[in-house]
Design an enzyme around this catalytic site. Structure first.
Site, mmCIF file in Angstrom:
data_model
loop_
_atom_site.group_PDB
_atom_site.id
_atom_site.type_symbol
_atom_site.label_atom_id
_atom_site.label_comp_id
_atom_site.label_asym_id
_atom_site.label_seq_id
_atom_site.Cartn_x
_atom_site.Cartn_y
_atom_site.Cartn_z
ATOM 1 N N ASP A 228 -58.908 -59.131 80.975
ATOM 2 C CA ASP A 228 -59.132 -57.692 80.831
ATOM 3 C C ASP A 228 -57.862 -56.950 81.224
ATOM 4 O O ASP A 228 -57.120 -57.371 82.103
ATOM 5 C CB ASP A 228 -60.269 -57.228 81.756
ATOM 6 C CG ASP A 228 -61.619 -57.751 81.289
ATOM 7 O OD1 ASP A 228 -61.783 -57.994 80.083
ATOM 8 O OD2 ASP A 228 -62.496 -57.927 82.151
ATOM 9 N N HIS A 229 -57.635 -55.833 80.564
ATOM 10 C CA HIS A 229 -56.530 -54.981 80.991
ATOM 11 C C HIS A 229 -57.006 -54.181 82.192
ATOM 12 O O HIS A 229 -58.125 -53.699 82.206
ATOM 13 C CB HIS A 229 -56.143 -54.036 79.846
ATOM 14 C CG HIS A 229 -54.820 -53.373 80.061
ATOM 15 N ND1 HIS A 229 -54.607 -52.406 81.006
ATOM 16 C CD2 HIS A 229 -53.626 -53.554 79.445
ATOM 17 C CE1 HIS A 229 -53.347 -52.009 80.955
ATOM 18 N NE2 HIS A 229 -52.719 -52.696 80.011
#
Lengths: 396, 396
Positions: A228-229
């Site tokens: 995930d960013h």
């Protein structure tokens, strides 16, 4: 055929294992004549590592092309004298001993300047040649750990995680190659010949980007977020009908295009997903909706369609898939190189593309000492002298 | 003070975000005069990203030092004409547009050669400018995925894992900088001015070391092993009294030294641990015994002792710890740079060390357009012309 960028440059290469040999190979790829000096007793230890096919390590072959090999015993004064004669005609000396070892061999800065005042000395090491850790032995895993890099790799569940390839070796070697060419330009423009070095710990530390700037600005460590960013959603791996795709729409414009292409543009009117902050907050639900939408098409379909719409997207390829990828083929990034006596070796290619002087495989990776006689002859040794050195056990 | 390696070299820099700006910053660090051309409407998007302190992004500041900023509207012909005048006096043009965009702007190879036959054009992109993916938008996460790198990062439990820092941007930028300096040397030695490029996917693919050579030799993918070494034991993270240490004894010699230092030399006489193959097989039991032995000393004790014995060893540091590490300080790898109007910015330093021409912070990161007038004046624009351009909205 034009000359290569470093044609005419002579490198004497004392490196072994990976960081230094990678630096020297890059100089050879760029056109320098690289003479790799190895111990007559087995040579570079990497000759015995990795997958060995028909008597040749493909790992060694892939990271020591465009070099010639001289087998020379540097532990005896007569061997060192031969080395000094080679250095007298060289532009660059590359080495990745522990700091201080070159001095112990008698090759102090003063002595080297006496032998050849135009010699550039390029060192790759673990921590740099000054400071409290200068004398520590270098190793990629440790440089990854000490630099803070490992702490940013992984997920909250894994904790700090070593990355697979020995990246600190390779990045330090690449910086050192840049240092070498820069020092060469400076010397040829009338500046001094100088010593240049790059270390594994500092090289990876220079590549922490927003992670280091954030840590310096706030005094707080970044949180590992896996795929995930940390501050953007949607972003990450999503599930198409036949496998995962990676999607990275980095701004609102591309989020809108992404959601539009997959038939979810209406989500931007949903208060749960109306802006990035709310999308990050409701990431799990958003990801579920995206996965549902993507299930109607294949990886290939979405990758083609999303890239055409300007949304960065691709497949998580296994390494063998990547090596067989048509783009990798178009970029000639897998070379098939005949090695006399060892069959044809496959290795990764040249990542720097020059329009007028494309890099080329000029020398397959040499057997240990394959060019000992030729290189010594070029340095002015007569056949009898070479025979004598060999009889006294100094050459391989 | 000696000149720097690239003193006198003039770079016109059209890059934005990270890969290209990193390349251009390295050229600036090496001494080139780098003129960053930015849109008058906000400039490089990274100016608005990361942690912003006193109106300045520390992420932007850390990766755009040693540049000057010109704010110029390249979407209008009059702005392009200004750019062409700057290019006429430049040695290098750096750009990281999607392949083809420079042509669409009218800056075809033919036109650029007309403007300045000595101009070297340096491009950083996602996949290379030829091949089926040439036109895809570039993004670090996608390059990590497509290159096979992600599939080698992680553990069997995590599956393919993005690494924290955007390494493909940075490595491609570093390769491009090396290409630039090499092309410069070739040109100055009488060769042609040429186009040079490096891509994110191919750059990381070139750094897979024994993972790619093994995959090419066997046709099989490497298995992710997290912090364990795939074929060496003992190796990895172990538990000292006050925290983990990373230990990497890579050969039998160093395994013996390691076990000797921690009082477990007798294990080498134990049939379960007598050679590396058996140690790998009985890794869990071996690791438990090592942890027990290490519990009697602190991290600092073992790190000092094992390194003195030649066994590579270190601490898994958090990023903030690494940035405060005494070795990092000794290597001057955290710089404190006054930025007028924005306080003092901390950023990582110069990983290449030159003995005679140490790199230096010559220009703090500029405000958008801070040197517009100065650079245009140097290019021969008079005060009235500059005022006219500004009145017509072309400058910032």
């Amino acid at each position: 055929m034009s000359d290569l960028p470093l044609s005419g440059v002579r490198v004497v290469d004392l490196t072994r294992i990976l960081s230094g040999p990678f630096c020297a190979m890059i100089l050879g790829d760029l056109g320098a004549d690289v003479v790799k000096i190895e111990s007559p007793k087995g040579g570079d230890p990497v000759r015995g590592q990795g997958h060995i096919v028909d008597g040749l390590s493909w790992y060694f072959a892939g990271f020591n092309r465009n070099k010639r090999s001289v087998a020379l015993d540097l532990r005896r004064p007569e061997g060192l004298a031969v080395l000094e004669r080679l250095l007298a005609g060289a532009d660059i000396l590359t080495e990745n001993y522990r700091p201080g070892v070159l001095d112990e061999m008698g090759l102090t800065p003063a002595r080297l300047a006496q032998i050849n005042p135009r010699l550039i000395v390029v060192s790759v090491n673990g921590y740099g040649s000054t400071g409290p850790y200068a004398n520590r032995p270098a190793f990629d895993f440790i440089a990854q750990a000490m630099s803070g890099y490992m702490a940013t790799n992984g997920t909250p569940a894994t904790g700090p995680l070593r990355t697979g390839p020995p990246l600190t070796d390779l990045i330090a070697g690449l910086y050192a190659a840049l240092g070498a060419v820069s020092a060469l330009r400076a010397r040829d423009a009338g500046g001094p010949a100088q010593r240049v070095e790059a270390s594994m710990m500092m090289s990876i530390l220079s590549m922490m980007a927003y992670l280091s700037s954030g840590a310096l600005a706030t005094g707080r460590d970044p949180v590992t977020t896996g795929n995930d960013h940390p501050i953007v959603a949607p972003y990450g791996l999503f599930r198409a009908a036949d496998g995962d795709i990676a999607v990275a729409p980095s701004t609102d414009v591309f989020v809108a295009r992404f959601l539009g292409e997959i038939g979810l543009k209406h989500l931007l009117d949903d208060p749960r997903f109306a802006d990035n902050a709310r999308r990050v907050e409701n990431r799990a639900e958003l990801n579920r909706l995206v996965d549902d939408a993507l299930a109607h098409g294949t990886q290939a379909h979405w990758i083609e369609r999303l890239n055409r719409a300007g949304v960065p997207c691709g497949k998580v390829q296994r390494l063998t898939e990547a090596l067989a990828d048509p783009q990798v083929a178009a970029q000639e990034m897998v070379l098939e190189v005949p090695h006399p006596g060892h069959g044809t070796v496959k290795m990764t290619g040249f990542p720097i593309k020059f329009s007028e002087t494309p890099l080329q495989l000029r020398h397959p990776t040499p057997d240990l000492g394959a060019q000992t006689d030729a290189v010594l002859a070029e340095a002015g040794y007569g056949p009898d002298e070479i025979t004598g050195l060999r009889d006294r056990g100094l050459l391989g």
